[in-house]
Write an enzyme that holds these catalytic residues in place. Structure first.
Site, PDB file in Angstrom:
ATOM      1  N   ASP A   1       5.330  -5.295   6.345  1.00  0.00           N
ATOM      2  CA  ASP A   1       5.795  -6.560   6.932  1.00  0.00           C
ATOM      3  C   ASP A   1       5.845  -7.674   5.887  1.00  0.00           C
ATOM      4  O   ASP A   1       6.844  -8.400   5.804  1.00  0.00           O
ATOM      5  CB  ASP A   1       4.935  -6.956   8.133  1.00  0.00           C
ATOM      6  N   ASP A   2       4.804  -7.779   5.070  1.00  0.00           N
ATOM      7  CA  ASP A   2       4.800  -8.853   4.073  1.00  0.00           C
ATOM      8  C   ASP A   2       5.903  -8.644   3.031  1.00  0.00           C
ATOM      9  O   ASP A   2       6.582  -9.586   2.633  1.00  0.00           O
ATOM     10  CB  ASP A   2       3.440  -8.932   3.363  1.00  0.00           C
TER      11      ASP A   2
ATOM     12  N   LYS B   1       8.105   0.546   5.490  1.00  0.00           N
ATOM     13  CA  LYS B   1       6.983   1.387   5.075  1.00  0.00           C
ATOM     14  C   LYS B   1       5.671   0.803   5.564  1.00  0.00           C
ATOM     15  O   LYS B   1       5.495  -0.411   5.535  1.00  0.00           O
ATOM     16  CB  LYS B   1       6.971   1.435   3.541  1.00  0.00           C
ATOM     17  N   THR B   2       4.776   1.572   6.039  1.00  0.00           N
ATOM     18  CA  THR B   2       3.349   1.282   6.147  1.00  0.00           C
ATOM     19  C   THR B   2       2.689   2.343   6.995  1.00  0.00           C
ATOM     20  O   THR B   2       3.178   2.678   8.083  1.00  0.00           O
ATOM     21  CB  THR B   2       2.989  -0.122   6.697  1.00  0.00           C
ATOM     22  N   ILE B   3       1.601   2.878   6.467  1.00  0.00           N
ATOM     23  CA  ILE B   3       0.864   3.878   7.247  1.00  0.00           C
ATOM     24  C   ILE B   3       0.326   3.249   8.520  1.00  0.00           C
ATOM     25  O   ILE B   3       0.047   3.940   9.487  1.00  0.00           O
ATOM     26  CB  ILE B   3      -0.311   4.497   6.449  1.00  0.00           C
ATOM     27  N   ASP B   4       0.174   1.915   8.538  1.00  0.00           N
ATOM     28  CA  ASP B   4      -0.455   1.244   9.681  1.00  0.00           C
ATOM     29  C   ASP B   4       0.357   1.355  10.967  1.00  0.00           C
ATOM     30  O   ASP B   4      -0.170   1.147  12.055  1.00  0.00           O
ATOM     31  CB  ASP B   4      -0.667  -0.244   9.360  1.00  0.00           C
TER      32      ASP B   4
ATOM     33  N   TYR C   1      -7.646   5.723   1.961  1.00  0.00           N
ATOM     34  CA  TYR C   1      -6.916   6.133   0.758  1.00  0.00           C
ATOM     35  C   TYR C   1      -6.642   7.641   0.751  1.00  0.00           C
ATOM     36  O   TYR C   1      -5.699   8.093   0.105  1.00  0.00           O
ATOM     37  CB  TYR C   1      -7.703   5.694  -0.495  1.00  0.00           C
ATOM     38  N   GLU C   2      -7.481   8.397   1.495  1.00  0.00           N
ATOM     39  CA  GLU C   2      -7.305   9.861   1.538  1.00  0.00           C
ATOM     40  C   GLU C   2      -5.946  10.273   2.097  1.00  0.00           C
ATOM     41  O   GLU C   2      -5.469  11.375   1.854  1.00  0.00           O
ATOM     42  CB  GLU C   2      -8.381  10.499   2.438  1.00  0.00           C
TER      43      GLU C   2
ATOM     44  N   GLY D   1       0.823  -1.210   0.000  1.00  0.00           N
ATOM     45  CA  GLY D   1       0.000   0.000   0.000  1.00  0.00           C
ATOM     46  C   GLY D   1       0.853   1.254   0.000  1.00  0.00           C
ATOM     47  O   GLY D   1       1.937   1.285   0.589  1.00  0.00           O
TER      48      GLY D   1
ATOM     49  N   ARG E   1       1.205  -5.736  -5.009  1.00  0.00           N
ATOM     50  CA  ARG E   1       1.253  -6.655  -3.876  1.00  0.00           C
ATOM     51  C   ARG E   1       1.665  -8.079  -4.266  1.00  0.00           C
ATOM     52  O   ARG E   1       1.402  -9.018  -3.528  1.00  0.00           O
ATOM     53  CB  ARG E   1      -0.120  -6.700  -3.186  1.00  0.00           C
TER      54      ARG E   1
ATOM     55  N   TYR F   1     -25.731  14.836  14.443  1.00  0.00           N
ATOM     56  CA  TYR F   1     -25.262  13.541  13.915  1.00  0.00           C
ATOM     57  C   TYR F   1     -24.252  12.870  14.835  1.00  0.00           C
ATOM     58  O   TYR F   1     -23.399  13.534  15.433  1.00  0.00           O
ATOM     59  CB  TYR F   1     -24.553  13.719  12.568  1.00  0.00           C
TER      60      TYR F   1
ATOM     61  N   GLY G   1      -5.797   0.544   8.911  1.00  0.00           N
ATOM     62  CA  GLY G   1      -4.974  -0.131   9.920  1.00  0.00           C
ATOM     63  C   GLY G   1      -5.429  -1.576   9.930  1.00  0.00           C
ATOM     64  O   GLY G   1      -6.294  -1.967  10.709  1.00  0.00           O
ATOM     65  N   ARG G   2      -4.847  -2.340   9.017  1.00  0.00           N
ATOM     66  CA  ARG G   2      -5.301  -3.702   8.729  1.00  0.00           C
ATOM     67  C   ARG G   2      -5.240  -4.609   9.944  1.00  0.00           C
ATOM     68  O   ARG G   2      -6.180  -5.324  10.234  1.00  0.00           O
ATOM     69  CB  ARG G   2      -4.416  -4.232   7.587  1.00  0.00           C
TER      70      ARG G   2
ATOM     71  N   GLU H   1     -10.151  -0.253  11.176  1.00  0.00           N
ATOM     72  CA  GLU H   1     -10.705  -1.207  10.197  1.00  0.00           C
ATOM     73  C   GLU H   1     -10.420  -2.663  10.582  1.00  0.00           C
ATOM     74  O   GLU H   1     -11.161  -3.562  10.228  1.00  0.00           O
ATOM     75  CB  GLU H   1     -10.189  -0.914   8.780  1.00  0.00           C
TER      76      GLU H   1
HETATM   77  P1  FBP Z   1       0.598  -2.043   3.707  1.00  0.00           P
HETATM   78  O1  FBP Z   1       0.576  -2.988   4.859  1.00  0.00           O
HETATM   79  O2  FBP Z   1       0.987  -2.655   2.432  1.00  0.00           O
HETATM   80  O3  FBP Z   1       1.403  -0.829   4.026  1.00  0.00           O
HETATM   81  O4  FBP Z   1      -0.872  -1.508   3.476  1.00  0.00           O
HETATM   82  C1  FBP Z   1      -1.578  -0.842   4.437  1.00  0.00           C
HETATM   83  C2  FBP Z   1      -2.981  -0.538   4.008  1.00  0.00           C
HETATM   84  O5  FBP Z   1      -3.108   0.844   3.726  1.00  0.00           O
HETATM   85  C3  FBP Z   1      -3.972  -0.994   5.067  1.00  0.00           C
HETATM   86  O6  FBP Z   1      -4.174  -0.008   6.035  1.00  0.00           O
HETATM   87  C4  FBP Z   1      -5.183  -1.316   4.234  1.00  0.00           C
HETATM   88  O7  FBP Z   1      -6.011  -2.285   4.831  1.00  0.00           O
HETATM   89  C5  FBP Z   1      -4.596  -1.866   2.977  1.00  0.00           C
HETATM   90  O8  FBP Z   1      -3.356  -1.244   2.817  1.00  0.00           O
HETATM   91  C6  FBP Z   1      -5.452  -1.614   1.768  1.00  0.00           C
HETATM   92  O9  FBP Z   1      -4.867  -2.228   0.676  1.00  0.00           O
HETATM   93  P2  FBP Z   1      -5.211  -1.933  -0.835  1.00  0.00           P
HETATM   94  O10 FBP Z   1      -4.470  -0.695  -1.209  1.00  0.00           O
HETATM   95  O11 FBP Z   1      -4.677  -3.115  -1.543  1.00  0.00           O
HETATM   96  O12 FBP Z   1      -6.684  -1.750  -0.945  1.00  0.00           O
END
Ligand code: FBP
Length: 551
Positions: A175-176, A202-205, A425-426, A81, A145, A243, A251-252, A311
């Site tokens: 990580d992957d 790398k990972t925003i998570d 994605y934002e 991602g 990926r 509201y 955050g997978r 998420e």
């Molecule tokens: P990475 O672990 O590859 O950095 O991805 C993080 C992430 O942004 C998660 O937060 C999200 O669930 C996933 O990617 C979404 O993946 P995709 O871009 O394939 O829809």
């Protein structure tokens, strides 16, 4: 191509390097520490990585590096991602390579790991690099990926590297993807192939971290971007007062993003998946917890609020975790049969018939849309794609139903109007903050020295990040040190162990000690947009997660 004024101004920004990496390029030398061990499953990992297991940690210091100018060709891959700052990793690597020897070449493989398999690449030039300095996105070469795991794929990598005389590959990933890097490094070593493989975290998570990887890049910018949006919604909620906003955040596998955003914006509710798991909570428990806060606020006439949902929550709810694991295994074993089914209803019934009794009853209790989302395609690593599961909508439904019941029982007399949002994605391609611009450039620049010292199977490490960049330290850690064995695609595989939110860690403790007040009163805070130019206290703040973890 039209360029925005900010983009133009960001081209001029000079990312800051740790002092040790500044100045003459030939003055950086490695120092080796003690041999390392994996986080767990040491014996299994030692057997799988006989050539790259147990390597020492490395730190860079000042000295005389006579080999710095030896000619190298390096391939770079963006994997997984998008995360803000990826371009700067490439810029840092490129600048170091060219500074060391203008003849050095950087090959950017296109579209992620598949780029090397298909031999699709671009040779990086000043002109190209200069268009991407300090910008967000991975569009300079694209990402993907594809998993590099089979002997056949490794043989293709060998052929491609030989063809272009590539001496090293830098994989920028999570990580992957860094697991891929470690496996590829082991393969090359085992086959005496002189190609060094280096990873960048790398990972925003934010879940790729340990004492030597204090944060993964992109987490800073992504959480600041989401916090800006959440703060804006909070202000809207507090203005209109009609509201309840349910906001799901990316955050997978870990709730770091939601927790950081909660600390930045002080919402009424933030669920933390790791706590849900530790407390063995069910969907019903979570529903009751939220409904109770909604009702208490309604008693004060506050029929509005903000609830953050990570998420990955769905996989932390123990009964759903078991269900998802069963579905993952089942889909891995019956792939062809399952994929041949045409309708979503057929797929749901196919799975229902094969689940254990307890998982079947959990599956049956879910709305049909969530069932279908749980059966959607796995990613190439066998993970369920939680970004496609609308947990916030599920909770709006269950909380709404619970409040209706409470109303009947005379326990609630408010109004529950909801809005749902998903922020993911934002934030992934935002202009990197100054922190991410500096950190990423440093990671890439540092990766050159790992390559130069032929440190294969290492992850680029820049630490001391809570301090100003001149005090950052640079080095590398063996990737195997971060690994354990996990169930993937129905079998045990070596993977980097995810760093989850620690419930006795300072960030969670800070949140825990404040959340009751945030729930019942309205304590929203509005971080506003990321600032790139201006005073340090506005532009150079790290995340609260990093600040709390490091102090
Ligand atoms: P990475 O672990 O590859 O950095 O991805 C993080 C992430 O942004 C998660 O937060 C999200 O669930 C996933 O990617 C979404 O993946 P995709 O871009 O394939 O829809």
């Amino acid at each position: 191509m039209k360029i925005s004024a900010l983009q133009k101004a960001r081209y001029e920004y000079s990312p800051k390097l740790p002092t040790v990496l500044r100045g003459e390029i030939g003055t950086v030398v490695p120092t080796y520490g003690q041999p390392t061990n994996a986080a767990s499953d040491q014996e299994a990992l030692k057997a799988l990585f006989p050539n790259t297991y147990g390597l020492p940690k490395v730190s860079f210091g000042k000295g005389t590096n006579k080999d710095v100018a030896k000619k190298v060709n390096v391939g770079v891959i963006l994997s997984g991602g998008q995360a803000p700052g990826g371009h700067n990793v490439i810029c840092g690597l490129y600048d170091a390579l060219k500074k060391a020897n203008p003849e050095n070449q950087l090959y950017g493989f296109l579209g992620g790991p598949s780029g090397i398999l298909e031999d699709k690449y671009m040779v990086m030039t000043d002109e190209l690099i200069d268009q991407y300095r300090n910008t967000g996105g991975f569009d300079i070469i694209g990402s993907g990926r594809t998993k590099l795991e089979t002997k056949e794929q490794f043989a293709v990598c060998t052929k491609v590297c030989r063809e272009h005389s590539i001496n090293a590959i830098v994989i920028i990933g999570g990580d992957d993807s860094n697991t891929n890097a470690a496996v590829l490094a082991e393969y090359f070593r085992a086959n005496n192939e002189p190609v060094c493989v280096v990873g960048c975290p790398k990972t925003i998570d934010g879940d790729l971290k340990n004492e030597s990887i204090e944060t993964s890049f992109g987490f800073d910018t992504a959480t600041k971007t989401y916090s800006e949006l959440i703060g804006n919604i909070e202000r809207d909620a507090n203005s209109a007062r009609k509201y309840w906003h349910f906001i799901r955040l990316m955050g997978r596998s870990a709730s770091h993003i939601a927790l950081e955003c909660a600390m930045q914006t002080q919402p009424n509710i933030c669920l933390v998946g790791e706590e849900v798991e530790a407390k063995n909570q069910s969907v019903e428990d979570i529903t009751n917890y939220i409904a109770d806060i909604v009702a208490k606020r309604a008693e004060k006439g506050l029929n509005f609020g903000v609830c953050l949902v990570p998420e990955g929550l769905i996989e932390f709810i123990p009964s759903l975790k078991v269900l998802i694991a069963e579905i993952n295994d089942l889909l891995a074993k019956t792939e062809a049969q399952f994929n041949a089914l045409e309708t979503s209803a057929d797929k749901i019934s196919f799975v229902e018939q094969r689940l254990s009794t307890s998982s079947k009853s959990v599956f049956d209790s879910l709305p049909v849309e969530i069932k279908a989302q749980l059966l959607a395609d796995r990613d190439p690593h066998g993970n369920v794609q939680v970004s496609k599961i609308e947990t916030e909508k599920l909770l709006i439904q269950t909380v709404g139903a619970r409040l209706a019941q409470m109303k009947k029982e005379g326990k609630y007399n408010g109004k529950f109007n909801s809005q749902n949002h998903f922020f993911g994605y934002e934030g992934r391609c935002a202009f990197p903050s100054n922190f991410d611009s500096d950190y990423c450039y440093s990671l890439g620049y540092n990766a050159f020295f790992l390559v130069n010292a032929n440190l294969t199977g290492y992850l680029s490490s820049v630490t001391n990040l809570e301090k100003p960049a001149d005090q950052w330290q640079a080095g590398g850690i063996p990737i195997t040190m971060m690994m354990n064995m996990e169930q993937r695609h129905g079998e045990k595989k070596p993977v980097i162990k995810k760093a989850l939110v620690e419930l006795d860690g300072k960030p969670f403790k800070y949140f825990e000690s404040n959340r009751e007040q945030w729930a019942l009163e309205t304590c929203f805070t509005f971080p506003g947009a990321i600032q790139y130019f201006g005073p340090g206290e506005v532009c150079d703040q790290t995340t609260m997660t990093l600040a709390l973890e490091k102090n």
